[in-house]
Design an enzyme around this catalytic site. Structure first.
Site, mmCIF file in Angstrom:
data_model
loop_
_atom_site.group_PDB
_atom_site.id
_atom_site.type_symbol
_atom_site.label_atom_id
_atom_site.label_comp_id
_atom_site.label_asym_id
_atom_site.label_seq_id
_atom_site.Cartn_x
_atom_site.Cartn_y
_atom_site.Cartn_z
ATOM 1 N N GLU A 140 35.317 -69.797 86.320
ATOM 2 C CA GLU A 140 36.461 -70.313 85.550
ATOM 3 C C GLU A 140 37.485 -69.201 85.315
ATOM 4 O O GLU A 140 38.697 -69.408 85.438
ATOM 5 C CB GLU A 140 35.993 -70.859 84.188
ATOM 6 C CG GLU A 140 35.132 -72.106 84.268
ATOM 7 C CD GLU A 140 35.955 -73.393 84.386
ATOM 8 O OE1 GLU A 140 37.198 -73.300 84.446
ATOM 9 O OE2 GLU A 140 35.348 -74.476 84.453
ATOM 10 N N LYS A 183 34.959 -68.164 74.288
ATOM 11 C CA LYS A 183 34.876 -68.890 73.023
ATOM 12 C C LYS A 183 33.717 -69.879 73.033
ATOM 13 O O LYS A 183 33.550 -70.561 74.041
ATOM 14 C CB LYS A 183 36.201 -69.644 72.856
ATOM 15 C CG LYS A 183 36.291 -70.551 71.678
ATOM 16 C CD LYS A 183 37.588 -71.283 71.737
ATOM 17 C CE LYS A 183 37.576 -72.320 70.657
ATOM 18 N NZ LYS A 183 38.620 -73.273 70.813
ATOM 19 N N LYS A 210 35.434 -71.627 77.841
ATOM 20 C CA LYS A 210 35.298 -72.306 76.552
ATOM 21 C C LYS A 210 34.132 -73.272 76.630
ATOM 22 O O LYS A 210 34.128 -74.201 77.445
ATOM 23 C CB LYS A 210 36.585 -73.051 76.224
ATOM 24 C CG LYS A 210 36.510 -73.830 74.924
ATOM 25 C CD LYS A 210 37.861 -74.369 74.525
ATOM 26 C CE LYS A 210 37.744 -75.217 73.274
ATOM 27 N NZ LYS A 210 39.050 -75.775 72.889
HETATM 28 C C1 PBG Z 1 41.041 -77.496 70.635
HETATM 29 C C2 PBG Z 1 40.615 -76.234 70.012
HETATM 30 C C3 PBG Z 1 39.408 -76.111 69.338
HETATM 31 C C4 PBG Z 1 39.384 -74.806 68.826
HETATM 32 C C5 PBG Z 1 40.563 -74.152 69.211
HETATM 33 N N1 PBG Z 1 41.320 -75.062 69.960
HETATM 34 C C6 PBG Z 1 38.347 -77.120 69.053
HETATM 35 C C7 PBG Z 1 37.791 -77.962 70.097
HETATM 36 O O1 PBG Z 1 37.790 -77.621 71.293
HETATM 37 O O2 PBG Z 1 37.316 -79.031 69.725
HETATM 38 C C8 PBG Z 1 38.248 -74.290 68.010
HETATM 39 C C9 PBG Z 1 38.505 -73.141 67.144
HETATM 40 C C10 PBG Z 1 37.500 -72.950 66.076
HETATM 41 O O3 PBG Z 1 36.470 -73.644 65.960
HETATM 42 O O4 PBG Z 1 37.746 -72.041 65.268
HETATM 43 N N2 PBG Z 1 42.089 -77.566 71.405
#
Ligand code: PBG
Length: 310
Positions: free
Chosen positions: A219, A234, A180
């Site tokens: 990771e 992501k 992520k």
């Molecule tokens: C946070 C989380 C995020 C998303 C999913 N879970 C945002 C972040 O890390 O600030 C983002 C999903 C999206 O932008 O559609 N736990």
């Protein structure tokens, strides 16, 4: 006949936002076409998803401001919005649809960070992992099928896996948000869960640097080693090379999250008359399949599944 990849509604995971009240549909300004739903309305969305052949929902709560605290304790409340929604969907739909739940503290804290912070605002890894375990067990108890830790703390997958085994939930899966990235594409999501106005600083001490790809493989390897059943990359479109590398390197399902900023970008282009929604959405989703994704989390899931039906 010679098409190498195909898209079906079973490839899609549909993210849904939950809010309090009854009979509520609250449009989200920064995600045109996406709403927050009260628990009773979430059931209707789940039923439509089943009718469309979507196999899994990803749930995110917009916690009331007065329930957000420094320690994010609401995340472990068995009657929080997330648990209410899980129980309601499970009792209305049984196992006709899977429920994937996000594990992180950002919808429950006062600072919008995914973890617990010290007085300087620095996220504390080990204290956070303990809170995430409580949150994960709380969701498993309510009936979640797949726990999806999105927090990026070190060691959380193994600790959550052990806790699930020891507390009678050996069959609950873990989909690790393994790679992520600290991304500019999450803005509309933070608006949707109500953490954008309160977020101080950024998430770069625990989310990844967009310049790195070997690190993503490390990771992923760690999360698999700790017991993840599947992994996620992501955001999606800017990181298709990572999806491909993970797919080629590891024999494990890899999912791509086409995040809120990607959705908003497509919708903005459509609204400006610059693009054809259907063509653009299909092409972007086929890109994930081509890169080797087993499935895609996308806010266009319902739109695409409806088109695929015809
Ligand atoms: C946070 C989380 C995020 C998303 C999913 N879970 C945002 C972040 O890390 O600030 C983002 C999903 C999206 O932008 O559609 N736990």
């Amino acid at each position: 006949m010679v098409r190498e990849n195909h898209l079906s509604s079973a490839d899609l995971i549909w993210p849904l936002f939950i809010t309090s009240g009854t009979g509520v549909e609250e449009p989200i300004d920064s995600l045109p076409g996406v709403s927050r739903w009260s628990v009773d309305n979430i059931i209707l969305q789940a039923k439509e998803a089943i009718a469309l052949g979507i196999t899994c929902l990803a749930l995110f709560p917009n916690t009331q401001a007065d329930k957000r605290t420094h320690d994010g304790a609401e995340s472990a409340n068995p009657d929080n919005l997330m648990c209410q929604a899980i129980r309601a969907i499970k009792s209305a739909c049984g196992d006709d649809i899977g429920i994937l739940t996000d594990v992180a503290l950002d919808p429950y804290t006062r600072n919008g960070q995914d973890g617990l912070v010290d007085d300087d605002g620095y996220v504390l890894n080990d204290e956070t992992v303990a809170a995430l375990v409580d949150q994960a067990l709380n969701q498993a108890q309510a009936g979640a099928d797949i726990i999806a830790p999105s927090d990026m703390m070190d060691g959380r997958i193994g600790t959550i896996r052990k806790a699930l085994e020891m507390n009678g939930y050996p069959n609950v899966q873990i989909m690790a948000y393994a790679a992520k990235y600290a991304s500019a594409f999450y803005g509309p999501f933070r608006d949707a869960v109500g953490s954008s106005g309160i977020l101080k600083g950024d998430k770069k001490t625990y989310q990844m640097d967009c310049a790195n790809s070997d690190e993503a493989l490390r990771e992923v390897a760690m999360d698999i080693d700790e017991g993840a059943d599947s992994v996620m990359v992501k955001p999606g479109m800017p990181y298709l090379d990572i999806v491909r590398r993970v797919h080629d390197e590891f024999c494990i399902p890899v999912y791509a999250y086409q995040v809120s900023g990607e959705y908003a970008m497509i919708e903005a282009a459509v609204a400006a008359g610059l693009a054809d929604r259907e063509a653009m959405v299909f092409e972007s989703l086929m890109g994930f399949k081509r890169a080797g994704a087993s499935g895609i989390l996308t806010y266009h899931a319902q739109y695409v599944a409806r088109l695929l039906e015809n």
